[in-house]
Scaffold this motif. Sequence first.
Motif, PDB file in Angstrom:
ATOM      1  N   LEU A  62      10.905   2.829 -15.903  1.00  0.00           N
ATOM      2  CA  LEU A  62      11.473   3.072 -14.576  1.00  0.00           C
ATOM      3  C   LEU A  62      12.447   4.243 -14.599  1.00  0.00           C
ATOM      4  CD1 LEU A  62      12.017  -0.589 -13.314  1.00  0.00           C
ATOM      5  CD2 LEU A  62      10.250   1.035 -12.586  1.00  0.00           C
ATOM      6  N   THR A  63      13.155   4.414 -15.708  1.00  0.00           N
ATOM      7  CA  THR A  63      14.045   5.569 -15.847  1.00  0.00           C
ATOM      8  C   THR A  63      13.255   6.864 -15.754  1.00  0.00           C
ATOM      9  OG1 THR A  63      15.724   4.426 -17.164  1.00  0.00           O
ATOM     10  CG2 THR A  63      15.559   6.805 -17.448  1.00  0.00           C
ATOM     11  N   TYR A  64      12.150   6.928 -16.480  1.00  0.00           N
ATOM     12  CA  TYR A  64      11.321   8.141 -16.468  1.00  0.00           C
ATOM     13  C   TYR A  64      10.789   8.411 -15.065  1.00  0.00           C
ATOM     14  CZ  TYR A  64       7.702  11.517 -17.634  1.00  0.00           C
ATOM     15  OH  TYR A  64       6.913  12.640 -17.681  1.00  0.00           O
ATOM     16  N   LEU A  65      10.296   7.364 -14.400  1.00  0.00           N
ATOM     17  CA  LEU A  65       9.754   7.529 -13.061  1.00  0.00           C
ATOM     18  C   LEU A  65      10.826   7.992 -12.078  1.00  0.00           C
ATOM     19  CD1 LEU A  65       7.428   7.104 -10.996  1.00  0.00           C
ATOM     20  CD2 LEU A  65       8.293   4.770 -10.707  1.00  0.00           C
ATOM     21  N   THR A  66      11.975   7.318 -12.095  1.00  0.00           N
ATOM     22  CA  THR A  66      13.038   7.601 -11.124  1.00  0.00           C
ATOM     23  C   THR A  66      13.587   9.014 -11.290  1.00  0.00           C
ATOM     24  OG1 THR A  66      13.635   5.259 -11.093  1.00  0.00           O
ATOM     25  CG2 THR A  66      15.255   6.795 -10.239  1.00  0.00           C
ATOM     26  N   THR A  67      13.743   9.448 -12.529  1.00  0.00           N
ATOM     27  CA  THR A  67      14.309  10.782 -12.761  1.00  0.00           C
ATOM     28  C   THR A  67      13.295  11.897 -12.475  1.00  0.00           C
ATOM     29  OG1 THR A  67      13.782  10.547 -15.131  1.00  0.00           O
ATOM     30  CG2 THR A  67      16.021   9.994 -14.432  1.00  0.00           C
TER      31      THR A  67
ATOM     32  N   GLU B  38       0.812  -1.216   0.000  1.00  0.00           N
ATOM     33  CA  GLU B  38       0.000   0.000   0.000  1.00  0.00           C
ATOM     34  C   GLU B  38       0.847   1.268   0.000  1.00  0.00           C
ATOM     35  OE1 GLU B  38      -3.233   0.477  -0.370  1.00  0.00           O
ATOM     36  OE2 GLU B  38      -3.525  -1.678  -0.648  1.00  0.00           O
ATOM     37  N   ASN B  39       1.980   1.247   0.732  1.00  0.00           N
ATOM     38  CA  ASN B  39       2.792   2.467   0.829  1.00  0.00           C
ATOM     39  C   ASN B  39       3.617   2.729  -0.425  1.00  0.00           C
ATOM     40  OD1 ASN B  39       4.608   0.314   1.253  1.00  0.00           O
ATOM     41  ND2 ASN B  39       5.961   1.577   2.505  1.00  0.00           N
ATOM     42  N   GLN B  40       3.538   1.826  -1.412  1.00  0.00           N
ATOM     43  CA  GLN B  40       4.282   2.005  -2.659  1.00  0.00           C
ATOM     44  C   GLN B  40       3.374   2.121  -3.883  1.00  0.00           C
ATOM     45  OE1 GLN B  40       7.176  -1.204  -2.920  1.00  0.00           O
ATOM     46  NE2 GLN B  40       7.736  -0.960  -0.768  1.00  0.00           N
ATOM     47  N   LYS B  41       2.103   1.829  -3.734  1.00  0.00           N
ATOM     48  CA  LYS B  41       1.183   1.799  -4.875  1.00  0.00           C
ATOM     49  C   LYS B  41       1.125   3.124  -5.613  1.00  0.00           C
ATOM     50  CE  LYS B  41      -2.102  -1.918  -3.942  1.00  0.00           C
ATOM     51  NZ  LYS B  41      -3.510  -2.253  -3.593  1.00  0.00           N
ATOM     52  N   ASP B  42       0.987   4.195  -4.877  1.00  0.00           N
ATOM     53  CA  ASP B  42       0.865   5.495  -5.526  1.00  0.00           C
ATOM     54  C   ASP B  42       2.141   5.859  -6.277  1.00  0.00           C
ATOM     55  OD1 ASP B  42      -0.744   8.023  -5.881  1.00  0.00           O
ATOM     56  OD2 ASP B  42       1.044   8.861  -4.929  1.00  0.00           O
ATOM     57  N   TYR B  43       3.278   5.522  -5.703  1.00  0.00           N
ATOM     58  CA  TYR B  43       4.558   5.845  -6.336  1.00  0.00           C
ATOM     59  C   TYR B  43       4.685   5.163  -7.695  1.00  0.00           C
ATOM     60  CZ  TYR B  43       9.606   6.497  -6.918  1.00  0.00           C
ATOM     61  OH  TYR B  43      10.843   6.837  -7.416  1.00  0.00           O
ATOM     62  N   TYR B  44       4.236   3.907  -7.783  1.00  0.00           N
ATOM     63  CA  TYR B  44       4.424   3.126  -9.016  1.00  0.00           C
ATOM     64  C   TYR B  44       3.179   3.092  -9.911  1.00  0.00           C
ATOM     65  CZ  TYR B  44       8.832   1.407  -7.089  1.00  0.00           C
ATOM     66  OH  TYR B  44      10.113   1.325  -6.595  1.00  0.00           O
ATOM     67  N   LYS B  45       2.217   3.959  -9.674  1.00  0.00           N
ATOM     68  CA  LYS B  45       0.953   3.878 -10.395  1.00  0.00           C
ATOM     69  C   LYS B  45       1.081   4.121 -11.903  1.00  0.00           C
ATOM     70  CE  LYS B  45      -0.368   8.681  -9.408  1.00  0.00           C
ATOM     71  NZ  LYS B  45      -1.341   9.556  -8.704  1.00  0.00           N
ATOM     72  N   SER B  46       2.140   4.781 -12.344  1.00  0.00           N
ATOM     73  CA  SER B  46       2.291   5.081 -13.776  1.00  0.00           C
ATOM     74  C   SER B  46       3.003   3.967 -14.547  1.00  0.00           C
ATOM     75  CB  SER B  46       3.077   6.383 -13.958  1.00  0.00           C
ATOM     76  OG  SER B  46       4.414   6.225 -13.490  1.00  0.00           O
ATOM     77  N   ILE B  47       3.483   2.935 -13.853  1.00  0.00           N
ATOM     78  CA  ILE B  47       4.273   1.888 -14.500  1.00  0.00           C
ATOM     79  C   ILE B  47       3.387   0.732 -14.952  1.00  0.00           C
ATOM     80  CG2 ILE B  47       6.193   0.270 -14.226  1.00  0.00           C
ATOM     81  CD1 ILE B  47       7.042   3.176 -14.169  1.00  0.00           C
TER      82      ILE B  47
ATOM     83  N   TYR C 275      22.329   3.120 -13.136  1.00  0.00           N
ATOM     84  CA  TYR C 275      22.202   2.900 -14.581  1.00  0.00           C
ATOM     85  C   TYR C 275      20.872   3.445 -15.107  1.00  0.00           C
ATOM     86  CZ  TYR C 275      22.021   0.305 -19.028  1.00  0.00           C
ATOM     87  OH  TYR C 275      21.924  -0.053 -20.351  1.00  0.00           O
ATOM     88  N   ILE C 276      19.768   3.101 -14.446  1.00  0.00           N
ATOM     89  CA  ILE C 276      18.480   3.576 -14.980  1.00  0.00           C
ATOM     90  C   ILE C 276      18.308   5.077 -14.777  1.00  0.00           C
ATOM     91  CG2 ILE C 276      17.390   1.322 -14.642  1.00  0.00           C
ATOM     92  CD1 ILE C 276      15.787   2.642 -12.310  1.00  0.00           C
ATOM     93  N   THR C 277      19.023   5.648 -13.795  1.00  0.00           N
ATOM     94  CA  THR C 277      18.884   7.078 -13.517  1.00  0.00           C
ATOM     95  C   THR C 277      19.787   7.932 -14.397  1.00  0.00           C
ATOM     96  OG1 THR C 277      18.385   6.498 -11.212  1.00  0.00           O
ATOM     97  CG2 THR C 277      18.857   8.816 -11.682  1.00  0.00           C
TER      98      THR C 277
END
Length: 302
Positions: free
Chosen positions: A80-85, A58-67, A218-220
């Motif tokens: 993941l690169t787009y999200l992380t940056t 639950e504490n991570q769902k919102d963070y990863y909702k676009s993936i 690497y992804i960042t």
Amino acid sequence: MKKKHLLLLASLLVVAFGCSKDPIITDPDNTKPPVVKPPVVVPPTVEPGKPGDFKIPENQKDYYKSIDFTKNGIQLKNQLTYLTTTKLTKKLTYSDIWDACKATDVTPDGKDVYLIYGHKGVTSGDKAYTRGKNENGGGIGQWNREHTYAQALGSPALGQSGPGADAHHLRSADVKWNGARDNLKFAKGTGNSGPVASGWYPGDEWRGDVARMMMYMYITYNTQCPPSGVAVGERNGIDPAMINLLLEWNAIDPVSDMERNRNNYHSNTSNSAAQGNRNPFIDNPYLATQIWGGTSAENNWK
């Protein structure tokens, strides 16, 4: 007409009809089954952000909702690169890292920090496992901020800002023992940390941490921080910039509580030295398997 002429005409008619094409037989009663065309198969529409079989906490769902976690390989890596940056909302200074490490690398009692590359059970000297939280600096017997992706190995070199001040790969380390590592690349080994024939082995205790930090870098930062620039070993078949040894380390050394604490600290922007983003390979090491294959890592979201 003479009889022989009549016979000749009859013969010609027989030949003519015998050489004709077969007549087209129609189906006036419509008794044949109709020709059925195969249906057009339309792939299902995947709702963005809806994981496949993942059960994200639950504490991570919102963070990863676009993936879209139904993707794999380079497609998932790019997402993941787009999200992380984009989530990296605060660029820390190199001085900020002191406070970040004191908040994220602490032991449960809050008095000491864990020293990356330290030997478990050793309480003093350059191979100590922990040291007093405030015993930091650049002298012998102190701990410093270790660039696990060595500054000089970046392409271009990392420096002490941007990727050189990214808290997700800067860890507390003994000054002298970290100096022994210098710019040696990570290499295969066993047991405690130290130099090996082809580079530097981070130790059984730290190899998973190192692998997940190298994947994050690497992804960042992409071409500036390829795993092939900081580790030696067989290159990955899906992505030649990835080194399979890191995938192996990620799989055999589970995520530690300290790694989780670091992730939770930095994703909470109310914390004074937080960056705003997370290392996805700490949240779920299996994401590395989904992108690069190799040794299957634990799926923390099943």
